[in-house]
Design an enzyme around this catalytic site. Sequence first.
Site, PDB file in Angstrom:
ATOM      1  N   HIS A   5      23.627 -11.036  -5.973  1.00  0.00           N
ATOM      2  CA  HIS A   5      23.477 -11.294  -7.409  1.00  0.00           C
ATOM      3  C   HIS A   5      24.374 -12.435  -7.911  1.00  0.00           C
ATOM      4  CE1 HIS A   5      20.966  -7.832  -7.521  1.00  0.00           C
ATOM      5  NE2 HIS A   5      21.934  -7.012  -7.180  1.00  0.00           N
ATOM      6  N   ASP A  56      15.357  -8.508  -5.232  1.00  0.00           N
ATOM      7  CA  ASP A  56      16.505  -8.779  -6.113  1.00  0.00           C
ATOM      8  C   ASP A  56      16.533 -10.247  -6.539  1.00  0.00           C
ATOM      9  OD1 ASP A  56      17.723  -6.276  -6.208  1.00  0.00           O
ATOM     10  OD2 ASP A  56      19.097  -6.698  -4.547  1.00  0.00           O
ATOM     11  N   HIS A  92      14.115  -6.060   0.206  1.00  0.00           N
ATOM     12  CA  HIS A  92      14.749  -5.732  -1.074  1.00  0.00           C
ATOM     13  C   HIS A  92      15.608  -6.889  -1.582  1.00  0.00           C
ATOM     14  CE1 HIS A  92      16.049  -3.277  -4.393  1.00  0.00           C
ATOM     15  NE2 HIS A  92      17.231  -3.844  -4.216  1.00  0.00           N
ATOM     16  N   HIS A 116      15.746  -5.194 -10.887  1.00  0.00           N
ATOM     17  CA  HIS A 116      14.501  -4.657 -10.325  1.00  0.00           C
ATOM     18  C   HIS A 116      13.381  -4.698 -11.365  1.00  0.00           C
ATOM     19  CE1 HIS A 116      17.299  -2.124  -7.544  1.00  0.00           C
ATOM     20  NE2 HIS A 116      17.336  -3.419  -7.259  1.00  0.00           N
TER      21      HIS A 116
HETATM   22 ZN   LIG Z   1      18.453  -4.381  -5.814  1.00  0.00          ZN
END
Ligand SMILES: [Zn+2]
Length: 305
Positions: free
Chosen positions: A263, A240, A236, A77
Amino acid sequence: MNQRTIKKAIAITGIGLHSGEPVDLEFHPQPIDTGIIFERSDIEGSAPIPASAFLVQDTMMSSNLVFGGTRVGTVEHLLSAIAGLGIDNLLIRVSASEIPIMDGSASPFIGLLLQSGFCEQDAPKKFLRIVRPVRVNVDDKWAELRPYDGFELNFEIDFEHPAFNKDYQHAQLQFSTQNFIEQLSEARTFGFLQDIETLRKNNLALGGSMDNAIVIDDTRVLNTEGLRFADEFVRHKILDAIGDLYLIGYPILGRFNAYKSGHALNNLLVREILSDENNFEIVTFDDNVTSPIEYLPLKGLTVEG
Ligand SMILES: [Zn+2]
């Protein structure tokens, strides 16, 4: 278009998502071509940890860097905010093994960095331009970057859950500082109540609460204030991705498309791109050429603190 750092050192305190303990964070200006580097202020003589995709060692809940045995976790973030503001050179000192979670979005970091203000530096800003499509996939999830004159992000999630409206599971962003701040920076991370309870039993997510995440049970969002955007979840995921992609070391010129990525897959994509020099080129834009990415004029962004 030139490189950019912050005007003066500035600090903030938050809590660690996993430890639940207070974490001090400091930002310091850095010289040309330093890039983004982390340092652990609680470990004497700790070596700087570059923000590099090759140092990402685990992606369980967040993107975590490990270098020489030293760890800095939950960087995405903050890196997203730094990418959003077009900062090229910055030292981040942190007093624990994780970046504080703040409110679960990038917005508090944006506010703080704007307070510091920015300095234009006497060297051209470098961009990584995608010159041929690169795609990675795991099971039904995939992510790709394609050549594009600018930076565009398209993201689709696919949750079969009453809290996730089918109409709000896809989003697109034309990257610019203004669009980042207005459309993305406030989108919070989210988690399912039953996962949080499991994490707590394993001494993780001790700092997690409805102050720093959207919490969802079997049927609905539990936060009394509700969502900040109807499509906050997918926004969001784009936030990310911008943080994860900044670990490539430069702002990207390309179109990012992703389906259910996270991720781990974002990191795999970055490594795949960097694995072959034919996938990209490093470019700069001199004064006579308009950059395909719009960062606000420095004075427009500077808030004297
Ligand atoms: Zn996040």
